[in-house]
Enzyme design. Structure first.
Site, PDB file in Angstrom:
ATOM      1  N   GLU A  48       0.867  -1.185   0.000  1.00 39.87           N
ATOM      2  CA  GLU A  48       0.000   0.000   0.000  1.00 39.87           C
ATOM      3  C   GLU A  48       0.899   1.230   0.000  1.00 39.87           C
ATOM      4  OE1 GLU A  48      -2.845   0.269   3.207  1.00 39.87           O
ATOM      5  OE2 GLU A  48      -3.807   2.011   2.272  1.00 39.87           O
ATOM      6  N   CYS A 245      -6.625   0.692   2.902  1.00 39.27           N
ATOM      7  CA  CYS A 245      -7.651   1.744   2.918  1.00 39.27           C
ATOM      8  C   CYS A 245      -7.559   2.669   1.713  1.00 39.27           C
ATOM      9  CB  CYS A 245      -7.527   2.570   4.187  1.00 39.27           C
ATOM     10  SG  CYS A 245      -7.859   1.656   5.680  1.00 39.27           S
ATOM     11  N   ASN A 376     -12.021  -3.433   0.450  1.00 35.20           N
ATOM     12  CA  ASN A 376     -11.045  -3.641   1.517  1.00 35.20           C
ATOM     13  C   ASN A 376     -11.680  -3.202   2.824  1.00 35.20           C
ATOM     14  OD1 ASN A 376      -8.213  -3.793   2.751  1.00 35.20           O
ATOM     15  ND2 ASN A 376      -8.805  -1.687   3.217  1.00 35.20           N
ATOM     16  N   GLU A 377     -11.653  -4.018   3.812  1.00 35.74           N
ATOM     17  CA  GLU A 377     -12.189  -3.672   5.130  1.00 35.74           C
ATOM     18  C   GLU A 377     -13.538  -2.971   5.038  1.00 35.74           C
ATOM     19  OE1 GLU A 377      -9.377  -1.855   7.834  1.00 35.74           O
ATOM     20  OE2 GLU A 377      -8.379  -3.759   8.110  1.00 35.74           O
TER      21      GLU A 377
HETATM   22  O1  AHR Z   1      -2.150  -1.635   6.904  1.00 35.76           O
HETATM   23  C1  AHR Z   1      -2.646  -0.384   7.257  1.00 35.76           C
HETATM   24  C2  AHR Z   1      -4.147  -0.323   7.162  1.00 35.76           C
HETATM   25  O2  AHR Z   1      -4.705  -1.208   8.078  1.00 35.76           O
HETATM   26  C3  AHR Z   1      -4.724  -0.748   5.863  1.00 35.76           C
HETATM   27  O3  AHR Z   1      -4.749   0.272   4.945  1.00 35.76           O
HETATM   28  C4  AHR Z   1      -6.113  -1.146   6.234  1.00 35.76           C
HETATM   29  O4  AHR Z   1      -6.644  -2.122   5.370  1.00 35.76           O
HETATM   30  C5  AHR Z   1      -5.990  -1.597   7.659  1.00 35.76           C
HETATM   31  O5  AHR Z   1      -6.921  -0.988   8.461  1.00 35.76           O
END
Ligand code: AHR
Length: 658
Positions: A48, A245, A376-377
């Site tokens: 990321e 995120c 994602n999440e």
């Molecule tokens: O790894 C950091 C963050 O943690 C990521 O962006 C998210 O998916 C999780 O909350």
């Protein structure tokens, strides 16, 4: 009991006696009863653009805000010399260049003596290496020829450590790109680039860029070779990108849109990085996504390091911790189309629209995409509803693409339970679980997967990291305790590799001067990179993954914490060896008798790889990158009744040839 002696990194076990207080154990390893295959792509990477992972990190561009598109157009830039009012002007051509509207107009016709210039500070400075060539390039439009660009790399004391000249060659209408390379005469971690405008004239400048020549595979405008190498060293099975995120965005306008990250770089539309302002305690106002590392480059990176690509796409929802915006279901089509087009971009024939773009960008062969993440999440019924629309559309057109779905932010609780059950009912291919927890949680959950349903979806342990203080605390450390707890937990993942088919630590990179989130697997500064103890744990799993899981038990039970020991075993059928992993969280060493059922004898020399520290707080650092790092040695074992010794607070890999 045996005393271990090291000869270099690989040594010979020469004598006996480890510790008078060692415990004795007998593990049975049913070498002849494999319980499942290990996915060859099981151990992978989560990437990321957080902590300056991409811009300012692996993407080797040294100029910050190269096209003046940050909110403050001159952020990262200073003017030099004596510029009269209007001599340096940021112009905006929004109407006809919506993706890259701004550029810098330089007019020296009224400048007096002393010269006019601009200086770029880089991302927390520019890491410059003595003797290396640096490739400067710029897009320009000559309005009144006469200006030459004099380039200087300067160290923090203002000393010039590299010089170059760029004389714009063409007077043709329209924008041109021109480059020049020059050599640095000294190494400096925080240099700057000065550009002096000599002569009288007027010129427009955009995409002002500086790259080192030693990028990964020498690709111009490419990636930092040391950062890619440390990933390649893990022999990762997959690369998940671009997050995290960042996929979701603070709001939907800032979500990650892959189509805006491909094609010519000057047309990739920059957006603010959501980590710019996420944490009040770690604001990073100069953090934007230029997408020099875009989806083509992510696929290429995955291919280069032998990893399966695993892109994650926005599911029509912004981050639920931020705005939680959701697209109305009847307006989801563009999001779905992005997913279908991405599959075409990765795998389609070069006669298709998106396959052609891939070919035009230099990769006519397909990228062999097999998995795609949707969301994602994300959580709640609003996610499930949107996911169902994606699932239908993707499976109709591409039934062989496995869909990875989110189980939310936590490994348990109401949100998790709701999603886990809903996704299983939807017959989802792979469920992505995340756990950022205290080390105790990792020690306590080594049996988490022992009772998972074998007939349901596969599991992707997609983001995990032991938090030494608490989740996202700026005081979290990548210390040995966190790494040891992950090593212990992962014995449970490996034991259940028939159901947990993918695993990755998160986040991947942290820049020592530009991070927002800690802990991170790998830390970098402008000149160097080092792996944390957690990195070495991941690497020991991914480089010793074997081909088949075999049961390892102590008195009929999995070894999952009793007496401080955690263990798992895999068979490598290609090498005819059994690989046994043992984490010892106890202050005592342990002698372990190995009963390898189904095998009459083993070779008397085995390989022992040990990662340990007596200090659970120990960390690696730029100055001490190997404080906690693996040591290898050959040990001798009894041909019929092999036994091994594990030190206190250690993680061990034993490779025994059958
Ligand atoms: O790894 C950091 C963050 O943690 C990521 O962006 C998210 O998916 C999780 O909350």
């Amino acid at each position: 009991m045996k005393q271990l002696t090291y000869i270099g990194t690989i040594g010979l076990l020469v004598s006996t006696v480890f510790s008078s207080i060692a415990q004795n154990h007998e593990f049975t390893v049913a070498v002849d009863q494999p319980t499942g295959e290990v996915n060859p792509h099981m151990w992978g990477l989560f990437f990321e653009d957080i902590n300056m992972g991409a811009d300012g990190g692996i993407y080797a561009e040294l100029v910050k805000n190269r096209s003046f598109e940050f909110f403050r157009p001159m952020m990262g830039w200073q003017t030099l010399g004596n510029a009269p009012e209007g001599a340096l002007l940021v112009l905006n051509r929004q109407e006809d260049h919506a993706h890259n509207p701004r550029f810098l107009r330089v007019n020296t016709t009224t400048a007096g003596s002393g010269g006019v210039g601009v200086s770029n500070e880089g991302f927390r400075g520019m890491g410059i290496k003595e003797g290396l060539n640096y490739d400067f390039s710029v897009m320009y439009h000559q309005r009144q020829p006469g200006i030459t660009l004099r380039l200087e790399l300067v160290d923090s004391a203002g000393l010039v450590i590299g010089r170059g000249m760029l004389e714009p060659q063409t007077e043709a209408d329209g924008w041109q790109k021109q480059s020049v390379s020059f050599r640095a005469t000294a190494t400096h971690p925080k240099a700057r680039l000065n550009i002096w405008f000599e002569g009288k004239g007027e010129i427009d400048l955009d995409m002002i860029s500086l790259f080192p020549e030693d990028t990964w595979k020498g690709r111009p405008g490419g990636l930092r070779a040391d950062m890619v190498q440390i990933l390649a060293d893990m022999k990762p099975g997959f690369l998940r990108f671009p997050g995290g995120c960042i996929v979701e965005g603070y709001d939907l306008s800032q979500r990650f849109q892959w189509k805006k990250t491909v094609g010519p770089i000057e047309e990739r539309q920059m957006v603010i990085n959501r980590w710019n302002f996420e944490f009040r305690h770690r604001p990073t106002p100069d953090y934007f996504q230029t997408f020099g590392l875009g989806f083509f480059e992510y696929f290429q990176l995955a291919e280069d390091i032998g990893a399966e690509p695993l892109p994650i796409l926005n599911c029509g929802m912004a981050c639920q911790f931020n705005t939680a915006e959701a697209v109305p279901l009847d307006q989801l089509d563009p999001y779905i189309q992005d997913a279908l087009d991405l599959i075409e971009f990765a795998n389609g024939a070069i006669t298709t629209t998106w396959g052609k773009l891939r070919a035009d960008m230099g990769h006519p062969e397909p990228f062999n995409l097999h998995m795609l993440g949707v969301g994602n999440e994300n959580w709640g019924p609003q996610y499930v509803e949107r996911l169902a629309v994606f699932q239908k559309a993707i499976k109709e057109k591409y039934p062989n693409i496995a869909i990875v779905a989110s189980s939310g932010t936590d490994p348990n609780g109401e949100r998790f339970d709701y999603l886990d059950s809903a996704l299983r009912k939807m017959d989802m291919d792979i469920i992505d679980e995340h756990f950022y927890r205290h080390p105790d949680w990792f020690f306590d959950n080594a049996t988490r997967y022992d009772d998972y349903d074998r007939s349901g979806p596969k599991i992707f342990a997609g983001e995990y990291a032991a938090q030494s203080v608490r989740i996202a605390s700026p005081d979290n450390k990548n210390n040995w305790l966190t790494a040891l707890s992950e090593a212990a937990f992962l014995t449970g993942v490996e034991r259940n590799a028939d159901v947990v088919t993918l695993a990755s630590y998160a986040p991947l990179f942290g820049h020592v001067d530009g991070w927002q989130w800690t802990p991170d697997l790998i830390w970098v500064d402008n000149l160097g990179v080092y792996g944390t103890p957690n990195y070495y744990v991941q690497r020991l799993y991914s480089t010793n993954k074997g081909t088949h899981v075999v049961p390892l038990t102590d008195q009929g039970k999995p070894v999952a914490g009793e007496n401080g020991l955690f263990a798992s075993a895999v068979l490598d059928k290609n090498r005819n060896e059994v690989i046994i992993k043992v984490a010892n969280r106890d202050e005592k060493s342990a002698t372990i008798q190995l009963n390898l059922s189904g095998t009459r004898r083993v070779e008397t020399e085995a390989l022992h790889i040990e990662l340990r520290s007596d200090d659970l707080d120990r960390v690696n650092s730029i100055n001490h990158p190997s404080a906690v790092s693996p040591h290898e040695r050959i040990i001798s074992v009894d041909r019929r009744r092999p036994s091994v010794v594990v030190a206190p607070y250690s993680f061990n890999v034993f490779k025994i040839k059958l």
